[in-house]
Structure formats: C-alpha cells, structure tokens
Enzyme design. Structure first.
Site, mmCIF file in Angstrom:
data_model
loop_
_atom_site.group_PDB
_atom_site.id
_atom_site.type_symbol
_atom_site.label_atom_id
_atom_site.label_comp_id
_atom_site.label_asym_id
_atom_site.label_seq_id
_atom_site.Cartn_x
_atom_site.Cartn_y
_atom_site.Cartn_z
ATOM 1 N N MET A 1 0.814 -1.209 0.000
ATOM 2 C CA MET A 1 0.000 0.000 0.000
ATOM 3 C C MET A 1 0.848 1.259 0.000
ATOM 4 O O MET A 1 0.321 2.356 0.088
ATOM 5 C CB MET A 1 -0.924 0.021 1.226
ATOM 6 C CG MET A 1 -0.233 0.179 2.563
ATOM 7 S SD MET A 1 -1.448 0.222 3.908
ATOM 8 C CE MET A 1 -0.347 0.529 5.290
ATOM 9 N N ASP B 1 1.023 -9.039 11.758
ATOM 10 C CA ASP B 1 1.644 -9.375 10.465
ATOM 11 C C ASP B 1 3.135 -9.644 10.644
ATOM 12 O O ASP B 1 3.970 -9.124 9.901
ATOM 13 C CB ASP B 1 1.417 -8.251 9.456
ATOM 14 C CG ASP B 1 1.589 -8.726 8.005
ATOM 15 O OD1 ASP B 1 1.524 -9.950 7.768
ATOM 16 O OD2 ASP B 1 1.800 -7.877 7.126
#
Length: 302
Positions: free
Chosen positions: A1, A114
């Site tokens: 992103m 993550d």
C-alpha cells in the site's frame, strides 16, 4: 500500500526513510489512509531498540506519509531467499530480539498481526528491527479492515485467525514460531499453493520436523510457539526471551505480559541457560547498503 524512499531530513541533516501511500489509493479506500494513521500512532508509542522509530507523520494533497529511521541492512525475507537456512546462533539472536520487540508492543496493548520475515529488518551489525505496524491493532481498539478481508499473511497466520477469531499477542508469538522454523530450514513450513489452503494447513497440519542439527533448547522454543492452542503457547514474550537466554537487564518492562490478551495462569517451565549477548551477534553476510535499499523498495507486500 506504499512506497518507501531514502531521504534527507534537511532540518536535522540526517538520513531517514519516508513511507508514502501510493497515489492510486488516496481516493480509493479510506481504510489504507486510516492504517497509515494507526501505524504512526502505534509505532510512535513503542520505544525500543528492536522497533523501528517513527519520527513524523503527515498528509499532503490527501496522501499520507511516515518519516522513520532508515535501517541500513536487509529484510530477513531477502536473507533467507539468498542464503537459505541460517546459522543457529544467528537464528537464536534474531528470534530473541524479535521477541523483545513483540514484548514491548504487547505491554503497550498493541498486536502486530503481520509478523513475517519481510517485516523483520536486519542491520549490518546484527541488530534486529521489527517494522510495519500498518495492520496492527490496539487490544482494546477496532482494526480497520474491509468486509471479507483476511488480516495478516497466510503463510504466517495463526490457527485461531484462520478460523476467524481475532488476533492476540499469542497470535504474534505463533507467527514468530513460523519465522523461526523458516530461518532454521530455509523454507516456509506452511505453504500449500493458495491462501485458503495455506491458512487451513496451520489449523490441521503439524509443522515439518526440524533437522537433528537444531539444538534441543531451540527446538523446544519453536515447538511451544507453534502450538495450535494459543493457551499452550508461552504466556508472554518474556518467557520466549528467557528460554533463549536473554540477560536479565534486557527484560526490563516485560514483566506483565499480554500475549493472550486475557489473564492466564499458564507458566512455561524454563530450563536455565547461559545468557547470550544479543547486541553484537556475528554479522550476517549482506550486500552493500545501496543494494539493501533497492531490496527494501522492491520487496513485494504479501
């Protein structure tokens, strides 16, 4: 992103890393902009030598950006890709430093969500930096996700997340166990070709056995991190660090532990081991800083 650039802070005259949200996302999805804000808030609240420091956050022309310390080294994913299985002492050091970083996050009530080799940066002097809190979640807060979105990376996702439960600090410790297994073998222990099949393999399959060359104490750490039941994993990151031989003065601030996100009476039996110096491990053979910067820019986001 986002894209990450090396830059010069022209006020303080220092090199920094600037993470800029991709132009094609600023109007497309507010979720990504909110994750940038969350990453700034989460990272700025976590002060630890093994967590990348965030210096500033801002928005320009509706595009969010973060200014953070520039780590001169490589992501662990690139090191494993180029070198395969790592030396046992390097694995021990990387794992222990990452545990200290996660312990700091968990004490602050932040779940990373993550943990994977691409988010563990290795400086050329051997110091480990946990980075990318873009999808982290405060334990008492709300994660920013889209309907039907799987949060995390399937190769490192915990069994409870694969079954739809929310991530806790124990989920981070499971992901750290997957990373440890990959460091020791050079291959991902759970990789079944598709995201869904890979995620479900965490639920239904045991990890491949480690080689006989892996020391017993390190094998025990990996095994307990990879327990399917989060209540059977270490109670907190401090326990992991102690099992790996971290000296007492390195454990400051990790006494309470919030690994499961709930009160737990489970205490993992710890076999005393000789403390090791985690600040200056044997340097990992990495390319030049210029090459490592290119790796960081080109590293795909899983």
């Amino acid at each position: 992103m986002a894209h990450v650039w090396s830059a010069i802070d022209d006020v303080l005259q220092r090199q920094v890393a600037v993470k800029v949200m991709r132009a094609d996302m600023d109007d497309e999805d507010e979720v990504f902009a909110q994750r940038f804000r969350d990453e700034a808030q989460h990272s700025a609240s976590l002060m630890h030598p093994n967590i990348t420091t965030v210096f500033d956050f801002g928005e320009d022309d509706h595009r969010s950006y973060l200014v953070m310390e520039l780590v001169e080294g490589l992501p662990l994913s690139a090191v494993i890709r180029d070198q395969g299985a790592l030396d046992v002492e390097n694995v021990r050091s990387i794992l222990a430093q990452a545990a200290l970083a996660l312990g700091t996050a968990h004490e602050a009530g932040v779940v990373h969500r993550d943990v994977k080799p691409a988010n563990i940066l290795l400086r050329n002097d051997g110091v480990v930096k946990l980075t990318d809190f873009g999808i982290a979640r405060a334990m008492d807060g709300i994660g920013h996700t889209r309907v039907g979105e799987m949060v995390g990376t399937p190769n490192y996702i915990s069994p409870e997340q694969a079954l739809g439960a929310k991530a806790t600090g124990a989920s981070d410790l499971y992901a750290l166990g997957v990373v440890a297994h990959e460091m020791l073998t050079g291959v991902r222990p759970f990789d079944r070709g598709t995201p869904i099949a890979t995620a479900m393999s965490h639920v239904n399959e045991p990890p491949p056995p480690l080689g006989d060359d892996v020391p017993t104490d390190l094998r025990a750490v990996v095994a307990t991190l990879l327990e399917k039941d989060p209540e059977k994993r270490p109670a907190n990151a401090r326990t992991v660090a102690v099992m790996l031989g971290v000296a007492t003065n390195e454990l400051s601030g990790l006494d309470l532990g919030l690994a499961s996100g709930v009160a737990s009476d489970y205490v993992l039996p710890v076999t005393p081991v000789t403390p090791v110096n985690l600040r200056r491990p044997a340097p990992i053979d990495t390319p030049t800083v210029a090459a490592s910067a290119a790796e960081l820019l080109d590293q795909p986001r899983d």
